[in-house]
Design an enzyme around this catalytic site. Structure first.
Site, PDB file in Angstrom:
ATOM      1  N   GLU A  11       0.833  -1.203   0.000  1.00 12.56           N
ATOM      2  CA  GLU A  11       0.000   0.000   0.000  1.00 12.56           C
ATOM      3  C   GLU A  11       0.868   1.253   0.000  1.00 12.56           C
ATOM      4  O   GLU A  11       1.751   1.398   0.851  1.00 12.56           O
ATOM      5  CB  GLU A  11      -0.894   0.044   1.241  1.00 12.56           C
ATOM      6  CG  GLU A  11      -1.912  -1.077   1.327  1.00 12.56           C
ATOM      7  CD  GLU A  11      -2.755  -1.002   2.582  1.00 12.56           C
ATOM      8  OE1 GLU A  11      -3.895  -1.499   2.540  1.00 12.56           O
ATOM      9  OE2 GLU A  11      -2.290  -0.458   3.612  1.00 12.56           O
ATOM     10  N   CYS A  12       0.627   2.149  -0.926  1.00 10.18           N
ATOM     11  CA  CYS A  12       1.213   3.487  -0.957  1.00 10.18           C
ATOM     12  C   CYS A  12       2.736   3.453  -0.791  1.00 10.18           C
ATOM     13  O   CYS A  12       3.446   3.066  -1.704  1.00 10.18           O
ATOM     14  CB  CYS A  12       0.551   4.372   0.097  1.00 10.18           C
ATOM     15  SG  CYS A  12       0.709   6.142  -0.239  1.00 10.18           S
TER      16      CYS A  12
END
Length: 430
Positions: free
Chosen positions: A320-321
């Site tokens: 994620e991210c």
């Protein structure tokens, strides 16, 4: 199951940057110092404020968002906290009425009285007008009172209070004090573990609470019980290696708890410090600040080899991210410094001066949809075609892209795992 009652207060403000987190942390630390058990919650998606509030209160801080969590999840967490807490505090996000859903929506639903923090610097009698507007704009909200922040003197405090009606009391006038200010950077507050004198700052801020009406407990609120479905043990026998250090700290505590409830064994590792990946069946790379640790991450070639071996063995990896940025060929910070990353996902990203993604979103995975959010300052360039895009909660335009590549799932999207346990389990299974 019967309702549980506990004194509770919802801290809000007319806008961001009024000092809500500092005041909430000061209030939590004051009551904790009095020997009370304080449970704090943060509204909306947020990874940074909760760690400050955790240090202040001594307990894990969970997020509450009517869209991302859902009403039942919010109610269940508050009911559980009320079982043994002496005080429950909820810190709002942005301004009282900002966002859909807003802090006002949550406070009204839960029946928690509000205390609004207003930055009083450069303000005198207008303070009462702002307070009156907040209290009267939306009928049905219960206001406990107001907190003037960054007050210059006793006379200043008197000027702020003199036009407030009796039913909207000034609970505290907190003096301007640079020694209690919480430092910030591009994604928000500096991480709690990076502030060397954080406890001293919190204790100094708490000392201001002692001589105010905030030193007394607010009214009790009844929190009803909500039946919770059993979580299937879909990850029983699975060991998940989770990156956790100063570069990768953006993970909801509720996410980790759900993985354990699904039956997974959690093993943590540091991409900054560890030369080897723990023995595992899958890897979770959460978000964080990889752009602040370019050289250290790039130099850890031993861990890079292990992660390449993990993917070559056909094992799952979910990123994620900031975790996705770590997978790329290259990452460049705002100063133009660039370093090689893992080279597992083709592409590179550059930190921008302006926000590139923000808001609540819902991502459709093969096993179902997960709700969550996005918040990033980097721009990604990749030759990969997205598998799908998230749906924005607002319904306007495409959300973040989801990339699938050699057993990896990666996106800027931050998922809230309890929003769909079965979809969560699928992220970590072949």
């Amino acid at each position: 199951m019967t309702p549980r009652s506990c004194p509770a207060l919802f801290l809000t403000a007319p806008a961001s940057h009024q000092g809500k987190t500092t005041v909430t942390a000061a209030l939590a630390r004051h009551h904790r110092n009095q020997g009370r058990k304080v449970r704090v919650f943060k509204t909306g998606p947020d990874f940074l404020d909760p760690y400050i509030l955790e240090r202040a209160s001594g307990h894990t801080v969970y997020g509450l968002d009517l869209w991302m969590n859902g009403e039942d999840d919010c109610r269940a967490r508050l009911h559980q906290a009320a079982a043994d807490a002496d005080l429950i505090l909820v810190e709002g996000s942005m301004g009282l009425l900002d966002g859909t859903p807003s802090s006002a929506d949550l406070a009204a639903l839960l029946g928690i009285p509000l205390a609004a923090v207003i930055d009083a610097a450069g303000m005198a009698q207008t303070f009462a007008a702002v307070a009156h507007g907040l209290a009267s704009f939306r009928p049905g909200l219960s206001f406990h009172g107001f907190i003037a922040n960054h007050v210059a003197s006793e006379r200043h405090a008197d000027m702020l209070a003199e036009q407030l009606p009796s039913h909207l009391p000034l609970l505290a006038a907190l003096r301007r004090d640079e020694a209690v200010r919480l430092p910030e950077r591009h994604l928000g507050l500096v991480q709690a573990q990076e502030i060397a004198d954080l406890d001293a700052r919190l204790d100094r801020a708490a000392a201001q609470i002692a001589a105010t009406a905030l030193a007394e407990l607010p009214p009790a609120v009844a929190f009803p019980a909500v039946p919770q479905a059993d979580v299937p043990k879909r990850l029983a026998g699975q060991r998940i290696a989770i990156a956790r250090d100063a570069a990768f700290a953006f993970v909801y505590p509720a996410n980790l708890e759900l993985l354990a409830q699904l039956g997974a064994e959690l093993a943590f590792f540091s991409p900054l410090a560890d030369a080897a990946l723990p023995d595992c069946d899958s890897v979770y790379l959460p978000g964080g600040y990889p752009e602040l640790h370019l050289e250290t991450l790039s130099a850890n070639t031993a861990l890079k080899a292990d992660l390449h071996g993990h993917i070559q063995a056909g094992k799952p990896l979910y990123a994620e991210c900031g975790g996705m940025l770590y997978l790329l060929d290259r990452l460049t910070n705002r100063q133009g410094d660039s370093a090689a990353m893992l080279a597992l996902l083709p592409g590179e990203a550059v930190l921008q001066n302006r926000l590139c993604g923000l808001g609540l979103q819902e991502m459709a995975f093969p096993a179902g949809s997960l709700r969550g959010h996005t918040f990033h300052y980097t721009r990604l360039e990749t030759s990969l075609s997205p598998t799908t895009h998230a749906r924005k909660a607002s319904g306007a335009g495409l959300g973040e892209a989801l990339y699938r590549h050699k057993g990896m799932l990666a996106s800027y999207f931050h998922a809230y795992f309890p929003s769909n346990p079965l979809a969560t389990a699928s992220l970590f299974l072949p």
